[in-house]
Design a protein around this motif. Sequence first.
Motif, mmCIF file in Angstrom:
data_model
loop_
_atom_site.group_PDB
_atom_site.id
_atom_site.type_symbol
_atom_site.label_atom_id
_atom_site.label_comp_id
_atom_site.label_asym_id
_atom_site.label_seq_id
_atom_site.Cartn_x
_atom_site.Cartn_y
_atom_site.Cartn_z
ATOM 1 N N SER A 59 19.422 -38.422 43.817
ATOM 2 C CA SER A 59 19.472 -37.251 42.927
ATOM 3 C C SER A 59 17.857 -36.556 43.215
ATOM 4 O O SER A 59 17.792 -35.135 43.440
ATOM 5 N N GLU A 62 18.250 -33.798 45.456
ATOM 6 C CA GLU A 62 19.089 -32.237 45.154
ATOM 7 C C GLU A 62 17.841 -31.242 44.574
ATOM 8 O O GLU A 62 18.488 -30.530 43.516
ATOM 9 N N GLY A 63 16.715 -32.295 44.105
ATOM 10 C CA GLY A 63 16.055 -31.498 43.067
ATOM 11 C C GLY A 63 15.412 -30.680 43.691
ATOM 12 O O GLY A 63 14.969 -30.366 45.237
ATOM 13 N N ASN A 64 14.004 -29.196 43.021
ATOM 14 C CA ASN A 64 13.616 -28.387 43.434
ATOM 15 C C ASN A 64 12.023 -29.090 43.996
ATOM 16 O O ASN A 64 11.267 -28.921 43.017
ATOM 17 N N LYS A 65 11.817 -28.890 45.459
ATOM 18 C CA LYS A 65 10.873 -29.472 45.638
ATOM 19 C C LYS A 65 9.585 -28.237 45.135
ATOM 20 O O LYS A 65 8.615 -28.618 45.810
ATOM 21 N N LEU A 66 9.721 -27.145 44.754
ATOM 22 C CA LEU A 66 8.541 -26.565 44.564
ATOM 23 C C LEU A 66 8.067 -26.750 43.234
ATOM 24 O O LEU A 66 7.307 -26.277 43.193
ATOM 25 N N ASP A 67 8.940 -27.065 42.468
ATOM 26 C CA ASP A 67 8.410 -27.647 41.098
ATOM 27 C C ASP A 67 7.664 -28.891 41.067
ATOM 28 O O ASP A 67 7.743 -29.837 41.732
ATOM 29 N N ILE A 70 8.719 -32.432 39.906
ATOM 30 C CA ILE A 70 9.396 -33.544 40.250
ATOM 31 C C ILE A 70 9.168 -33.841 41.205
ATOM 32 O O ILE A 70 9.326 -34.986 41.637
ATOM 33 N N ARG A 71 8.218 -33.821 42.536
ATOM 34 C CA ARG A 71 7.649 -33.779 43.845
ATOM 35 C C ARG A 71 6.551 -35.201 42.865
ATOM 36 O O ARG A 71 7.163 -36.095 43.355
ATOM 37 N N GLU A 74 9.003 -37.683 41.646
ATOM 38 C CA GLU A 74 9.138 -38.421 43.420
ATOM 39 C C GLU A 74 8.464 -38.963 43.572
ATOM 40 O O GLU A 74 8.666 -40.114 43.797
#
Length: 152
Positions: A59, A62-67, A70-71, A74
């Motif tokens: 999951s 699939e996330g937006n690594k620019l956010d 989310i980083r 993670e």
Amino acid sequence: MFRGHSYRSLDPKGRLMLPPEYREEVLSRVEDGRIMLTNNFDGAVTGYPMDVWVQVEASFAEGNKLDPRIRDLERFLISGAMEVTLDKQGRILVPPYLRTYAQLDKDLVLAGVGEKFEIWNQTKFEERRRQVGLRIDADLAALADLGVKIKL
């Protein structure tokens, strides 16, 4: 599924004996008894059978690594993760940094939460349940206002 909760103890080496129904659940999902332990958001440790953990990691892929949120999420979960394996006696070794994070001492609560389980400091778990019990009506009403449907 992992359900219910039980009072457990850590041995002096930091090992935790899983109850038979949890051992059976882990072994029914992963033959070699591998579990991923990681810190969670509530100050406890969460145990995932490896098949469920693989989905958690996917999951994030699939996330937006620019956010940055989310980083951060993670980083928090995955950097705290440690793979452990059930031993022949049905125990897992809780790594020292996770014991420190969750303030795990001798007296613990093992709580089933669907596809995963949580390992809590007993005092923190009991206080958390007490607090939830005090606000349960307000929380259910707020969720209903949001349109969240929960079958009880």
